[in-house]
Design an enzyme around this catalytic site. Structure first.
Site, short mmCIF file in Angstrom:
data_model
loop_
_atom_site.label_atom_id
_atom_site.label_comp_id
_atom_site.label_asym_id
_atom_site.label_seq_id
_atom_site.Cartn_x
_atom_site.Cartn_y
_atom_site.Cartn_z
N PHE A 129 0.80 -1.23 0.00
CA PHE A 129 0.00 0.00 0.00
C PHE A 129 0.83 1.27 0.00
CE2 PHE A 129 0.67 -0.64 4.61
CZ PHE A 129 1.05 0.64 5.01
N GLU A 141 9.61 -4.43 12.62
CA GLU A 141 9.18 -3.28 11.83
C GLU A 141 7.85 -2.74 12.36
OE1 GLU A 141 9.50 -2.46 7.18
OE2 GLU A 141 7.80 -3.76 7.64
N LYS A 156 -1.47 -6.95 -8.99
CA LYS A 156 -2.42 -7.02 -7.88
C LYS A 156 -2.21 -5.73 -7.09
CE LYS A 156 -3.43 -9.26 -3.48
NZ LYS A 156 -3.33 -8.00 -2.72
N CYS A 179 10.01 1.14 3.49
CA CYS A 179 11.00 0.16 3.90
C CYS A 179 12.40 0.76 3.99
CB CYS A 179 11.00 -1.05 2.96
SG CYS A 179 11.47 -0.66 1.28
#
Length: 506
Positions: free
Chosen positions: A152, A387, A177, A286
């Site tokens: 996302f 994370e 996707k 990230c």
């Protein structure tokens, strides 16, 4: 884009109504309002997208490199023409500030520019007279249908930068996707791809669905490669299942990037860089820098400076030009980040700045989390190892360079790592010994340009060939080596040896 609240999926260049009974909400992250609903496409609908990509592959792959490159040049300019429109859409559905959202679009354009160099990047190797009368050449050939599974947090850069440009420029077709939380930017780009780009139908197809339906990408023999960005657990599953079915896989996974701040660092510059890297995109990237390993001799001063700068940030509506820190993507994600902050309190870390109860006037229903700082994060505290994916900074104190490096390398993830120092000896030693795949020296976000690979290590990546750069070209192509020999009157009368010209000794 459809004016209906309920969006469609795209197969063979056509936007179709889904037959699903399950619809997934897309919200304005700053207001909490519903922007649209997207379908959880059925297995049959996902299969139809694969079939369309398969049908489009022969003609697209046989199109000349020159023609595909010309289309990529045109496509790059279309994206630039729609930069501000796409920026606002990205900002609303995800919560990035306008500057961050604009960067998301620009980082989709950069790999498109890289893909315009494919006539050179796809060149193989050749030699005449490898043995007497035999010539050999290696070509790079497209794979076929590729599946792209998108997270996302970068609705433009990842599908339309990391995946589509190199995949289609090398002659493949692709099924995306899109992320159900943030699909609208990607959908709008796909509309432009066909309406203004003029690409053949079926070259890019798009569905929204759950993991259950997406499992087809991992097992369908028509899909030759899977590129994924997301959590480590899902990445491991995709890598193991898809590779077991003979597919090429690149799985970009989680990160827990660390920075090492030494006592000789320019603390003002280091703090400014860390503010940007730890709170940019609300920490939902990230290559965020959530952990700062600080030499004890300067730790108090650094934490004080960091807190002061964090408190000065304006938290607000993502598409307000004055906002420094926008919301996180959804109510569920806000709850997850706040639960991690509570976990840090329970584990005994020192909560220096708490962003859980922030309220933005006029946007009370937005998904806001303010800058948060924990100090004295110790080994074994999960907040320091896992994370969080939010605007949370964790301070680990160490006595010297060696201890700092050991703390950083102990983390199971190794996407990026950074050092702030003016000492060339330690900078070089860090560059050589850090586990991080992308290394910054006085650079808070060491993301390489599209001409270099996005090169995470350890549990941050599963696969052999990374995203972008020369790795990206190799990932989307296979080698074909051709050996040629032409008969003349003398050679046609000779017996053919076991190795047929490939072994020759004088």
């Amino acid at each position: 884009m459809s004016t209906s609240t309920r969006m469609k999926y795209c197969v063979n260049g056509e936007w179709l109504n889904s037959k699903t009974e399950k619809w997934m909400p897309v919200t304005n992250s700053s207001t909490g309002d519903l922007l649209a609903e997207v379908p959880c496409c059925t297995v049959d609908e996902v299969e139809s997208a694969i079939a369309a990509a398969q049908a489009a592959f022969p003609a697209w792959s046989q199109k000349s490199l020159s023609s595909r490159t010309q289309m990529m040049f045109k496509w790059r300019n279309i994206l630039l023409d729609h930069l501000e429109e796409l920026t606002l859409l990205c900002s609303k559905e995800l919560g990035k500030t306008l500057n961050e959202a604009r960067g998301d679009i620009l980082k989709a354009i950069e790999p498109t520019e890289h893909a315009c160099g494919l006539p050179t990047l796809m060149q193989g190797d050749a030699s005449l007279q490898v043995t007497t009368g035999f010539d050999t050449a290696t070509y790079r050939m497209p794979l076929g249908v590729v599946a792209g599974i998108v997270p996302f947090n970068f609705p433009a850069m990842i599908p339309w930068g990391w995946m589509v440009p190199l995949a289609i420029a090398t002659g493949n077709t692709i099924v995306l996707k899109a992320a159900s939380l943030t699909p609208l930017t990607s959908m709008r780009i796909l509309e432009l791809f066909y309406e203004e780009g003029g690409f053949p139908k079926g070259v890019v197809n798009l569905v929204t669905c759950s993991r259950n339906e997406a499992e087809l990408f991992l097992t369908d023999p028509r899909v030759k490669a899977v590129t994924f960005v997301g959590t480590t657990n899902v990445g491991k599953h995709i890598y193991s299942v898809a590779s077991a079915h003979g597919k090429r896989v690149q799985a970009q996974c989680e990160a827990k990037n660390h920075a090492l701040v030494l006592e000789d660092a320019d603390l003002e510059s280091a703090t400014n860089a860390i503010i940007n890297s730890t709170y940019g995109c609300a920490g939902m990237r990230c290559m965020a820098l959530p952990v700062v390993v600080v030499q004890e001799s300067v730790a108090d001063r650094f934490v004080s400076m960091l807190k002061e700068k964090a408190m000065a940030m304006k938290v607000g509506c993502s598409y307000d030009p004055e906002t420094n820190l926008g919301p996180v993507v959804s109510a569920e994600h806000k709850s997850k980040v706040c639960n991690w902050i509570q976990k840090g309190v329970e584990e005994g870390a020192d909560l220096v700045l708490d962003g859980r109860n922030i309220v933005v006037p006029g946007y009370e229903n937005g998904f806001f989390v303010g800058p948060t700082i924990f100090d004295h994060v110790k080994p074994g505290m999960t907040i320091g190892d896992r994370e969080i994916f939010g605007p949370v900074t964790l301070i680990k104190r160490v006595k010297d360079f060696e201890e700092g490096l050991a703390v950083m390398n102990a983390n199971p993830c190794a996407n990026g790592s950074v050092i702030f120092t003016q000492n060339g000896y330690y900078a070089r030693k860090f560059e050589f010994l850090t586990d991080g795949g992308m290394v910054g020296i006085n650079v808070g976000i060491p993301v390489p340009s599209a001409y270099f690979p996005f090169s995470g290590n350890k549990e941050s990546f599963y696969g052999d060939l990374h995203v972008l750069g020369k790795d990206g070209v190799r990932f989307y192509t296979r080698a074909k080596t051709v050996t040629k020999h032409w008969y003349d009157e003398s050679s046609s009368k000779k017996a053919v040896s076991t190795w047929e010209g490939t072994v020759e000794r004088d």
